[in-house]
Design an enzyme around this catalytic site. Structure first.
Site, mmCIF file in Angstrom:
data_model
loop_
_atom_site.group_PDB
_atom_site.id
_atom_site.type_symbol
_atom_site.label_atom_id
_atom_site.label_comp_id
_atom_site.label_asym_id
_atom_site.label_seq_id
_atom_site.Cartn_x
_atom_site.Cartn_y
_atom_site.Cartn_z
ATOM 1 N N ASP A 7 0.854 -1.192 0.000
ATOM 2 C CA ASP A 7 0.000 0.000 0.000
ATOM 3 C C ASP A 7 0.888 1.240 0.000
ATOM 4 O OD1 ASP A 7 -2.788 1.143 0.287
ATOM 5 O OD2 ASP A 7 -1.815 2.118 1.975
ATOM 6 N N SER A 8 0.290 2.362 -0.392
ATOM 7 C CA SER A 8 1.030 3.631 -0.381
ATOM 8 C C SER A 8 1.376 4.045 1.059
ATOM 9 C CB SER A 8 0.184 4.718 -1.026
ATOM 10 O OG SER A 8 -1.019 4.854 -0.304
ATOM 11 N N TYR A 39 -0.590 8.626 -2.658
ATOM 12 C CA TYR A 39 -0.516 8.375 -4.097
ATOM 13 C C TYR A 39 -1.702 9.033 -4.820
ATOM 14 C CZ TYR A 39 3.054 4.622 -3.905
ATOM 15 O OH TYR A 39 4.198 3.884 -3.771
ATOM 16 N N GLY A 40 -2.759 9.294 -4.054
ATOM 17 C CA GLY A 40 -4.037 9.711 -4.639
ATOM 18 C C GLY A 40 -3.983 10.937 -5.527
ATOM 19 N N CYS A 70 -4.056 -1.216 -2.510
ATOM 20 C CA CYS A 70 -4.222 0.240 -2.610
ATOM 21 C C CYS A 70 -5.032 0.468 -3.879
ATOM 22 C CB CYS A 70 -2.848 0.890 -2.723
ATOM 23 S SG CYS A 70 -2.894 2.652 -3.065
ATOM 24 N N ASN A 71 -6.163 1.116 -3.723
ATOM 25 C CA ASN A 71 -7.029 1.328 -4.895
ATOM 26 C C ASN A 71 -6.350 2.194 -5.940
ATOM 27 O OD1 ASN A 71 -10.040 0.372 -4.350
ATOM 28 N ND2 ASN A 71 -9.063 0.925 -2.434
ATOM 29 N N THR A 72 -5.635 3.218 -5.466
ATOM 30 C CA THR A 72 -4.999 4.148 -6.404
ATOM 31 C C THR A 72 -3.961 3.402 -7.241
ATOM 32 O OG1 THR A 72 -5.287 5.780 -4.659
ATOM 33 C CG2 THR A 72 -3.938 6.421 -6.530
ATOM 34 N N GLU A 155 -4.393 9.775 7.963
ATOM 35 C CA GLU A 155 -2.932 9.782 8.136
ATOM 36 C C GLU A 155 -2.520 10.698 9.293
ATOM 37 O OE1 GLU A 155 -0.254 8.251 6.306
ATOM 38 O OE2 GLU A 155 -1.758 6.968 5.364
ATOM 39 N N CYS A 189 -11.249 2.910 -1.007
ATOM 40 C CA CYS A 189 -9.916 3.327 -0.548
ATOM 41 C C CYS A 189 -9.652 2.599 0.756
ATOM 42 C CB CYS A 189 -9.870 4.835 -0.333
ATOM 43 S SG CYS A 189 -8.321 5.382 0.412
ATOM 44 N N THR A 190 -8.471 2.037 0.863
ATOM 45 C CA THR A 190 -8.181 1.185 2.018
ATOM 46 C C THR A 190 -8.077 1.954 3.334
ATOM 47 O OG1 THR A 190 -5.873 1.356 1.368
ATOM 48 C CG2 THR A 190 -7.056 -0.634 0.710
ATOM 49 N N HIS A 191 -7.989 3.267 3.256
ATOM 50 C CA HIS A 191 -7.959 4.057 4.496
ATOM 51 C C HIS A 191 -9.352 4.218 5.110
ATOM 52 C CE1 HIS A 191 -3.943 5.238 3.295
ATOM 53 N NE2 HIS A 191 -3.803 5.999 4.350
HETATM 54 N N1 DGL Z 1 -4.798 3.653 0.363
HETATM 55 C C1 DGL Z 1 -4.891 4.283 -0.899
HETATM 56 C C2 DGL Z 1 -6.067 3.740 -1.706
HETATM 57 O O1 DGL Z 1 -6.634 2.727 -1.365
HETATM 58 C C3 DGL Z 1 -5.017 5.774 -0.832
HETATM 59 C C4 DGL Z 1 -3.950 6.499 -0.122
HETATM 60 C C5 DGL Z 1 -3.157 7.402 -0.984
HETATM 61 O O2 DGL Z 1 -3.676 8.364 -1.563
HETATM 62 O O3 DGL Z 1 -1.964 7.125 -1.068
HETATM 63 O O4 DGL Z 1 -6.428 4.345 -2.696
#
Ligand code: DGL
Length: 272
Positions: A7-8, A39-40, A70-72, A155, A189-191
């Site tokens: 993940d990011s 990463y978004g 990580c979805n992104t 975060e 998004c995993t967050h």
């Molecule tokens: N965890 C990332 C996701 O699932 C998003 C976090 C990021 O922007 O890096 O998209």
């Protein structure tokens, strides 16, 4: 050989948590690119370059299978890595993402065929969910909303804070206003599972909220059953290793908030 989870930052720990609950015997390596998160907001090229570096690293660390949690990164880098890089760098290993399992599951939830996707600007602008859902379920209408403040809220440890209320309410109102028939929302998004209490607070009870961790874990169970050539290579010593691109003190502390049941988290730092 191990299962790698990338993940990011910390978000992929919500997916790892489900793997540890549902598939506890395997050995896992978690890699968080905390030094370069988020990463978004980054370009396709940058997310691809960073994700490919992580994939190389996890292969070097003996991962047979990598889940891009990580979805992104799944939206922006996975397809290219699967189609252009994997056969060259590790033809017998696999890299999977989180978008496909989530889109496969969606038809089991919606009755109205109108669903909402909440995600980072990167995921939403890539239209990956829309494209994948329309391929599998052409009758489902997809409405999207980028929530650029949600990851920074998590975060920065503000997910229980007052400030979070404003942004969460705003984005949920926005997506529901796109079509009154929306009956299901994917938290893409995993967050976002860390914001679930507040998300529930602002979402009407009749709307189903889809958390990815559980869906991705079920899909991994199914994948391992269908792919004995991968499954038989995986070691089962219940070993968990953590790597971060940032300093480890902060990682260990924060990772504990995501993985409350994991007794010891002592990450190692890697530098790209
Ligand atoms: N965890 C990332 C996701 O699932 C998003 C976090 C990021 O922007 O890096 O998209």
């Amino acid at each position: 050989m191990k299962i790698g989870v990338f993940d990011s930052g910390y978000g992929g720990l919500t997916v790892l948590k489900e793997f540890l609950e549902k598939l506890p015997d395997y050995d896992y390596i978690y890699l968080g690119d905390n030094a370069r998160t988020p990463y978004g907001t980054r370009s396709f090229e940058t997310v691809y370059t960073y994700t490919l570096q992580a994939v190389h690293k996890l292969f070097e660390l003996d991962c047979q299978l990598i889940i891009i949690a990580c979805n992104t990164a799944s939206a922006k880098a996975l397809r290219t890595i699967q189609q252009n890089d994997l056969h060259r760098i590790a033809p017998n290993r696999r890299v999977l993402g989180v978008i496909r399992p989530s889109t496969e599951a969606i038809a089991d939830f919606t009755k109205s065929n109108n669903i909402g996707i909440l995600g980072t600007a990167g995921t939403i602008n890539s239209k990956s969910y829309q494209i994948e859902i329309n391929k599998l379920h052409p009758k489902i209408n997809v409405y999207q909303e980028a929530c650029p403040m949600w990851v920074p809220i998590v975060e920065n440890n503000e997910y229980e804070g007052e400030g979070a209320n404003y942004f969460i309410k705003k984005n949920i109102d926005n997506i529901l206003n796109k079509n009154k028939e929306i009956d299901t929302i994917i938290l893409g998004c995993t967050h976002y599972p860390l914001l679930i209490n507040k998300i529930k607070q602002y979402t009407p009870d009749n709307i189903k909220l889809i958390l990815q961790g559980e869906i991705v874990a079920k899909s991994l169970i199914d994948y391992l059953k269908r792919h004995p050539e991968i499954e038989t290579k995986l070691s089962k010593n219940r070993k968990r290793e953590f790597f971060t691109t940032e300093t480890t003190v902060l990682f260990d502390k924060k990772a504990k908030q995501f993985l409350k049941n994991c007794k010891k988290i002592e990450a190692k730092q890697i530098v790209f």
